[in-house]
Design a protein around this motif. Sequence first.
Motif, PDB file in Angstrom:
ATOM      1  N   TYR A   1      47.683  41.928  39.727  1.00 37.37           N
ATOM      2  CA  TYR A   1      47.603  40.472  39.730  1.00 37.37           C
ATOM      3  C   TYR A   1      47.409  39.951  41.153  1.00 37.37           C
ATOM      4  CZ  TYR A   1      48.760  35.560  39.142  1.00 37.37           C
ATOM      5  OH  TYR A   1      48.713  34.193  39.153  1.00 37.37           O
ATOM      6  N   SER A   2      48.099  40.553  42.112  1.00 35.75           N
ATOM      7  CA  SER A   2      47.961  40.134  43.505  1.00 35.75           C
ATOM      8  C   SER A   2      46.553  40.382  44.011  1.00 35.75           C
ATOM      9  CB  SER A   2      48.971  40.884  44.385  1.00 35.75           C
ATOM     10  OG  SER A   2      50.287  40.583  44.003  1.00 35.75           O
ATOM     11  N   ILE A   3      46.005  41.544  43.656  1.00 36.30           N
ATOM     12  CA  ILE A   3      44.652  41.881  44.096  1.00 36.30           C
ATOM     13  C   ILE A   3      43.638  40.927  43.478  1.00 36.30           C
ATOM     14  CG2 ILE A   3      42.840  43.622  43.918  1.00 36.30           C
ATOM     15  CD1 ILE A   3      44.979  45.728  44.292  1.00 36.30           C
ATOM     16  N   ILE A   4      43.787  40.630  42.191  1.00 30.26           N
ATOM     17  CA  ILE A   4      42.895  39.690  41.524  1.00 30.26           C
ATOM     18  C   ILE A   4      42.970  38.326  42.186  1.00 30.26           C
ATOM     19  CG2 ILE A   4      42.559  38.367  39.400  1.00 30.26           C
ATOM     20  CD1 ILE A   4      41.369  41.102  39.292  1.00 30.26           C
ATOM     21  N   SER A   5      44.179  37.867  42.487  1.00 33.27           N
ATOM     22  CA  SER A   5      44.363  36.545  43.065  1.00 33.27           C
ATOM     23  C   SER A   5      43.627  36.404  44.386  1.00 33.27           C
ATOM     24  CB  SER A   5      45.858  36.249  43.255  1.00 33.27           C
ATOM     25  OG  SER A   5      46.530  36.265  42.015  1.00 33.27           O
ATOM     26  N   VAL A   6      43.750  37.402  45.254  1.00 36.28           N
ATOM     27  CA  VAL A   6      43.137  37.271  46.574  1.00 36.28           C
ATOM     28  C   VAL A   6      41.635  37.500  46.525  1.00 36.28           C
ATOM     29  CG1 VAL A   6      45.215  37.893  47.814  1.00 36.28           C
ATOM     30  CG2 VAL A   6      43.641  39.691  47.141  1.00 36.28           C
ATOM     31  N   PHE A   7      41.117  38.051  45.462  1.00 32.65           N
ATOM     32  CA  PHE A   7      39.672  38.222  45.336  1.00 32.65           C
ATOM     33  C   PHE A   7      38.972  36.878  45.271  1.00 32.65           C
ATOM     34  CE2 PHE A   7      38.806  42.703  44.727  1.00 32.65           C
ATOM     35  CZ  PHE A   7      37.442  42.755  44.943  1.00 32.65           C
ATOM     36  N   PHE A   8      39.681  35.831  44.878  1.00 35.05           N
ATOM     37  CA  PHE A   8      39.079  34.520  44.760  1.00 35.05           C
ATOM     38  C   PHE A   8      39.121  33.753  46.074  1.00 35.05           C
ATOM     39  CE2 PHE A   8      39.929  35.686  40.434  1.00 35.05           C
ATOM     40  CZ  PHE A   8      38.813  35.205  39.763  1.00 35.05           C
ATOM     41  N   VAL A   9      39.691  34.351  47.111  1.00 29.36           N
ATOM     42  CA  VAL A   9      39.745  33.726  48.425  1.00 29.36           C
ATOM     43  C   VAL A   9      38.817  34.514  49.346  1.00 29.36           C
ATOM     44  CG1 VAL A   9      41.212  32.954  50.313  1.00 29.36           C
ATOM     45  CG2 VAL A   9      42.141  33.107  47.999  1.00 29.36           C
TER      46      VAL A   9
ATOM     47  N   VAL B   1      40.857  47.503  32.291  1.00 31.17           N
ATOM     48  CA  VAL B   1      42.102  46.835  31.952  1.00 31.17           C
ATOM     49  C   VAL B   1      41.948  45.329  32.166  1.00 31.17           C
ATOM     50  CG1 VAL B   1      43.550  48.827  32.433  1.00 31.17           C
ATOM     51  CG2 VAL B   1      43.038  47.204  34.272  1.00 31.17           C
ATOM     52  N   GLU B   2      42.714  44.572  31.420  1.00 29.43           N
ATOM     53  CA  GLU B   2      42.581  43.115  31.439  1.00 29.43           C
ATOM     54  C   GLU B   2      42.765  42.538  32.836  1.00 29.43           C
ATOM     55  OE1 GLU B   2      44.594  39.173  29.284  1.00 29.43           O
ATOM     56  OE2 GLU B   2      45.227  41.213  28.749  1.00 29.43           O
ATOM     57  N   GLU B   3      43.704  43.101  33.606  1.00 25.84           N
ATOM     58  CA  GLU B   3      43.996  42.554  34.939  1.00 25.84           C
ATOM     59  C   GLU B   3      42.795  42.658  35.876  1.00 25.84           C
ATOM     60  OE1 GLU B   3      47.955  44.504  33.622  1.00 25.84           O
ATOM     61  OE2 GLU B   3      45.813  44.817  33.339  1.00 25.84           O
ATOM     62  N   LEU B   4      41.951  43.667  35.684  1.00 23.31           N
ATOM     63  CA  LEU B   4      40.784  43.858  36.543  1.00 23.31           C
ATOM     64  C   LEU B   4      39.514  43.222  35.987  1.00 23.31           C
ATOM     65  CD1 LEU B   4      41.185  47.621  37.551  1.00 23.31           C
ATOM     66  CD2 LEU B   4      41.735  45.616  38.935  1.00 23.31           C
ATOM     67  N   ASN B   5      39.571  42.754  34.757  1.00 24.19           N
ATOM     68  CA  ASN B   5      38.368  42.279  34.085  1.00 24.19           C
ATOM     69  C   ASN B   5      38.047  40.842  34.482  1.00 24.19           C
ATOM     70  OD1 ASN B   5      36.132  42.312  32.455  1.00 24.19           O
ATOM     71  ND2 ASN B   5      37.270  42.002  30.544  1.00 24.19           N
ATOM     72  N   ARG B   6      37.677  40.682  35.750  1.00 27.91           N
ATOM     73  CA  ARG B   6      37.243  39.402  36.296  1.00 27.91           C
ATOM     74  C   ARG B   6      35.855  39.592  36.882  1.00 27.91           C
ATOM     75  NH1 ARG B   6      41.338  39.018  33.979  1.00 27.91           N
ATOM     76  NH2 ARG B   6      43.187  37.723  34.452  1.00 27.91           N
ATOM     77  N   LYS B   7      34.995  38.623  36.674  1.00 25.01           N
ATOM     78  CA  LYS B   7      33.591  38.773  37.035  1.00 25.01           C
ATOM     79  C   LYS B   7      33.403  39.126  38.503  1.00 25.01           C
ATOM     80  CE  LYS B   7      29.108  36.428  36.785  1.00 25.01           C
ATOM     81  NZ  LYS B   7      28.392  35.190  36.371  1.00 25.01           N
ATOM     82  N   ILE B   8      34.123  38.453  39.396  1.00 28.95           N
ATOM     83  CA  ILE B   8      33.926  38.687  40.822  1.00 28.95           C
ATOM     84  C   ILE B   8      34.341  40.107  41.209  1.00 28.95           C
ATOM     85  CG2 ILE B   8      36.170  37.737  41.492  1.00 28.95           C
ATOM     86  CD1 ILE B   8      34.774  36.597  43.984  1.00 28.95           C
TER      87      ILE B   8
END
Length: 215
Positions: free
Chosen positions: A8-16, A108-115
């Motif tokens: 979750y932390s890794i996903i969050s900072v990917f958007f910054v 996995v769902e936590e990593l399944n973000r387009k960016i």
Amino acid sequence: MQKSTILYSIISVFFVLIVSSCSSLNVVKEYNPAALEKTAFEVPYFSNPEMDYIYKANITIYGNELSGIFIAKKINDTTHRVVFTTEFGNKLLDFEISETDFKVNSIVEELNRKIMVNTLKNDFRLLLRNSYVVKKQYDNLENNVYLTEESKILNYLFVSKSTNNLSKIVNTSKRKERINLFFTTENNIFATKIVIQHYNIKLRIELNYLQTKLN
């Protein structure tokens, strides 16, 4: 729980995203233009379809770390399969990737973000690519540098004159460096250590060789 928190932390900072302030491109500033010796360059790493390339992986993104096992295998002439698992064997992602195609077998769902998926797709495509068309060549006493260009993206391939091994790929736009790949190798068959360093986001992927499994 700990794995989910880290993801979750890794996903969050990917958007910054932090855009590099590099104003000029000096990849071959200290190199001399040279006569073109070849029009194609073949990368030997990850090219043997009879091998499973297995690495310990450490991903650092904005100070957050995730470790696991990275496995790559060439499944046909154009395509590699990439699997990333936790150290306990839980699968995090499973991709099939070539220069033109990309398929997500599972993630996995936590990593399944387009960016994140697009970033990993581009990283793995650059890492696993086996062939380049060379446009220009540069050199100095230690290295030959082969320049390739496709769709306004440049790749500079640094090859040691003493060993003939590929040691670095610098991936750039027309104005700035985007990604550096560093290869440490004891032979011209596989790399014992690989570092993927981004310059537009604070992302670093380190792969350390564990074994090469013959089928």
